[in-house]
Scaffold this motif. Structure first.
Motif, short mmCIF file in Angstrom:
data_model
loop_
_atom_site.label_atom_id
_atom_site.label_comp_id
_atom_site.label_asym_id
_atom_site.label_seq_id
_atom_site.Cartn_x
_atom_site.Cartn_y
_atom_site.Cartn_z
N GLY A 1 0.83 -1.16 0.05
CA GLY A 1 0.01 -0.01 -0.06
C GLY A 1 0.81 1.35 0.22
O GLY A 1 0.11 2.30 0.07
N MET A 2 2.02 1.18 -0.07
CA MET A 2 3.05 2.50 0.06
C MET A 2 2.88 3.16 -1.39
O MET A 2 2.40 2.37 -2.39
N LEU A 3 3.17 4.27 -1.57
CA LEU A 3 3.10 5.18 -2.69
C LEU A 3 3.98 4.34 -3.77
O LEU A 3 3.56 4.22 -5.03
N ASN B 1 -6.34 15.87 4.47
CA ASN B 1 -7.63 14.98 4.64
C ASN B 1 -8.63 15.90 4.97
O ASN B 1 -9.75 15.57 4.47
N ASP B 2 -8.76 17.04 6.00
CA ASP B 2 -9.70 17.55 6.28
C ASP B 2 -10.47 18.54 5.20
O ASP B 2 -11.22 18.88 5.25
N LYS B 3 -9.52 18.69 3.99
CA LYS B 3 -9.90 19.51 2.95
C LYS B 3 -10.04 18.94 1.77
O LYS B 3 -10.08 19.31 0.84
N LYS B 4 -10.22 17.74 2.03
CA LYS B 4 -10.11 16.79 0.64
C LYS B 4 -11.54 16.83 0.04
O LYS B 4 -12.51 17.40 0.57
N PRO C 1 -14.89 15.56 -1.90
CA PRO C 1 -15.49 14.46 -1.35
C PRO C 1 -15.27 13.12 -2.43
O PRO C 1 -15.01 13.27 -3.59
N GLY C 2 -14.89 12.00 -1.77
CA GLY C 2 -14.66 10.98 -2.51
C GLY C 2 -13.36 10.80 -2.80
O GLY C 2 -12.91 9.45 -3.36
N LYS C 3 -12.39 11.67 -2.44
CA LYS C 3 -10.99 11.60 -2.61
C LYS C 3 -10.37 11.94 -1.37
O LYS C 3 -10.93 12.40 -0.32
N GLY C 4 -8.97 11.51 -1.27
CA GLY C 4 -8.54 11.90 -0.03
C GLY C 4 -7.61 10.72 0.29
O GLY C 4 -7.34 9.69 -0.31
N MET C 5 -7.22 10.52 1.74
CA MET C 5 -6.38 9.41 2.53
C MET C 5 -7.32 8.78 3.30
O MET C 5 -7.95 9.41 4.14
N SER C 6 -7.42 7.49 3.12
CA SER C 6 -8.01 6.66 4.44
C SER C 6 -7.11 6.61 5.55
O SER C 6 -5.95 6.91 5.26
N ASN D 1 -4.44 4.54 4.16
CA ASN D 1 -3.48 5.25 3.34
C ASN D 1 -2.41 6.01 4.45
O ASN D 1 -1.25 5.85 3.76
N MET D 2 -2.82 6.60 5.38
CA MET D 2 -2.06 7.43 6.24
C MET D 2 -0.83 6.43 6.66
O MET D 2 0.22 6.66 6.93
N VAL D 3 -1.33 5.33 7.27
CA VAL D 3 -0.55 4.00 7.77
C VAL D 3 0.63 3.68 6.97
O VAL D 3 1.87 3.53 7.16
N ASN D 4 0.10 3.53 5.73
CA ASN D 4 1.00 3.05 4.64
C ASN D 4 2.14 4.07 4.20
O ASN D 4 3.31 3.79 4.01
N HIS D 5 1.71 5.25 3.95
CA HIS D 5 2.30 6.35 3.69
C HIS D 5 3.21 6.75 4.77
O HIS D 5 4.48 7.07 4.70
N ALA D 6 3.02 6.67 5.98
CA ALA D 6 3.99 7.11 7.07
C ALA D 6 4.87 5.99 7.15
O ALA D 6 6.26 6.17 7.37
N PHE D 7 4.62 4.68 7.03
CA PHE D 7 5.48 3.61 7.25
C PHE D 7 6.44 3.63 5.93
O PHE D 7 7.79 3.29 5.93
N SER D 8 6.01 4.10 4.78
CA SER D 8 6.61 4.28 3.59
C SER D 8 8.01 5.33 3.89
O SER D 8 8.96 5.03 3.44
N LEU D 9 7.61 6.42 4.49
CA LEU D 9 8.50 7.32 4.81
C LEU D 9 9.64 6.79 5.76
O LEU D 9 10.99 7.05 5.70
#
Length: 525
Positions: free
Chosen positions: A118-120, A278-281, A283-288, A291-299
């Motif tokens: 699930g990483m970028l 994500n607060d400004k996303k 509708p229908g798009k953004g980070m679940s 996604n946040m878990v996967n992207h944080a671990f990707s970094l």
């Protein structure tokens, strides 16, 4: 009769095994593409798998088959790979015709390693495009600048530690030390957790990170098995991330998000940027949350071992070239004097020799040996050599861009084995735009965290070299040798250097979160 039947059965089995082990090995011969004859099953990677050669050597052998060939062939086990040599063709694939090569080849299975999958880096098509667009908001110059003080606090801690070591403790393996630094930076800048791995080397971030992010033969073999022999990877459950470690990093993100939302806590780090975006996303798009878990671990995965290894090469090159080290320290000292003893984000970005030195080090010692691209739409390559036929790369085929080989090609760099920062000081923009310089990749798939990584490296170098000198240690293997059988380049037996306090250096004080370096005469003990 029974023996005859058994013998025929065994012969049939051996023929079937041989067929499966060689069925893809006729592609380049069939199309007249230069290549090194492959071994059954292992392709051109047998020596690498056996830990008798480096990946750089394996690719370079194919790269040097013909100096004018636009591309050559190589077999990664059973998989045929087109290795591009021509810069115009490389730019065409990575930029002009990027829509034909948008993805990376899979290196993990989602059911075995869901976080990695699930990483970028692993995402494809529209999902990658959408998430890349969102993530780019977290890595603007202003956002990285906001995290500068967090990085600086970590760098100051390490500079103070090194400058106060007892004489008998000054020789050390730098990669081991620097992974502690990058661990602390990622923990605070991404997850919002302050850790001090020098004082507490058994902290959970470092312990779990070390078992996951550090390059090793076992992990590289797991990746290669998942890429080339998926049945074997599934049979032996060759996974990257152990389940309890995946659970820890997942819960770390989920619990932090919940705590910040409930208590209104705000912190200038990557996880907060994810929340804000994500607060400004739309509708229908953004980070679940996933996604946040996967992207944080990707970094965490991409920014711990890799940045530490690249910085280790930097320190090694400076230790090997004391005249360059001295020149860099003069720039650091001048920057401190002109900025009231402070190393600010803006001041560091203006340091031209520092920038040139880092670029030259990444050219000479890139830790990324190759880039890969997966063809998603058929694409016709021109003839590899005059008089030959074009070759159509079919959807699903893989292309490699040989970063290390190109960075060392005298066709692109004069005296390529020499560490010469002046080449970037004089012609930096020209080199960077040439297509022959790609330590972070090229085109839309370039590493999204490159600005973050460079700032992380620069702030550490400045803080340490303001207070310390580095010299080659007695345990360092010279000339430099690379570890065989691993995908990422690093020194065999480690980066053993002596780190000594400078005779005329700076001490450090902190006031209201601001790091300030003072000349010796103004230090208070």
């Amino acid at each position: 009769m029974e023996y005859l039947s058994l013998g025929l059965f065994l012969i049939a089995i051996l023929i079937a095994i041989y067929y499966c082990a060689t069925k893809n090995h006729n592609l380049f011969k069939k199309h007249g593409i230069l290549h090194i004859p492959p071994m059954p099953l292992f392709g051109n990677m047998g020596s690498f798998f056996a830990k008798r050669s480096t990946l750089q050597d394996t690719i370079l052998e194919a790269y040097e088959l013909h100096p004018e060939a636009k591309y050559v062939g190589i077999y990664e086990s059973l998989t045929p790979i087109i290795v591009l040599r021509d810069l115009d063709l490389i730019k065409s694939v990575n930029m002009k015709n990027f829509d034909h090569f948008t993805d990376h080849r899979n290196f993990v299975f989602k059911d075995m390693d869901p976080i990695f999958a699930g990483m970028l880096f692993s995402m494809k098509g529209e999902q990658w495009k959408e998430q890349r667009s969102i993530l780019s908001l977290a890595f603007t110059s202003n956002k990285v600048k906001d995290m500068f003080n967090l990085m600086s606090e970590c760098a100051t801690r390490y500079a103070n530690y090194l400058s106060n070591l007892a004489e008998n403790e000054r020789e050390m393996e730098m990669r081991d030390l620097l992974t502690k630094y990058t661990n602390d930076v990622i923990a605070t800048c991404v997850y919002g957790v302050s850790v001090d791995t020098i004082k507490n080397p058994k902290n959970v971030f470092y312990t779990y990170g070390k078992s996951t992010t550090f390059t090793s033969f076992k992990k590289d073999m797991a990746m290669l098995a998942q890429r080339n022999l998926p049945w074997l990877a599934k049979l032996f459950q060759l996974r990257f991330l152990e389940k309890h470690i995946a659970k820890f990093f997942t819960e770390q993100v989920i619990n932090t998000i919940e705590e910040r939302k409930q208590n209104g806590t705000y912190r200038s780090d990557i996880l907060q940027l994810f929340i804000d975006v994500n607060d400004k996303k739309v509708p229908g798009k953004g980070m679940s949350t996933e996604n946040m878990v996967n992207h944080a671990f990707s970094l965490f995965f991409g920014g711990t071992d890799s940045v530490a290894t690249q910085t280790s090469f930097l320190f090694y090159l400076l230790a090997e070239n004391p005249e360059i080290l001295k020149r860099l320290q003069e720039e650091i000292d001048e920057t401190l004097e002109n900025n009231n003893g402070q190393l600010t984000y803006d001041a560091i970005q203006k340091m031209k020799y520092l920038d040139a030195m880092i670029n030259e080090a990444m050219r000479l010692q890139p830790i990324t040996v190759f880039l890969d691209r997966l063809c998603v739409k058929d694409f016709e390559l021109p003839p590899a050599l005059p008089g030959e036929k074009p070759f159509t790369v079919k959807a699903g085929m893989n292309i490699w861009i040989p970063v290390d080989a190109i960075h060392h090609d005298p066709k692109h760099y004069e005296n390529p084995q020499k560490f010469d920062p002046d080449r970037f000081l004089e012609n930096g923009k020209k080199i960077i735009n040439s297509g022959a310089f790609m330590p972070f990749g090229l085109g839309p798939r370039i590493c999204i965290g490159n600005r973050f990584a460079l700032t992380e490296i620069k702030v550490l170098l400045c803080h340490i070299l303001a207070k310390c000198n580095v010299k080659i240690g007695s345990k360092m293997l010279l000339p430099l040798q690379y570890e065989e059988g691993v995908i990422t380049a690093y020194a065999k037996n480690g980066f053993w250097l002596n780190v000594e306090p400078r005779e005329h250096s700076y001490c450090t004080s902190q006031t209201n979160g601001t790091t300030k370096h003072l000349s010796n005469g103004n230090c208070r003990n």
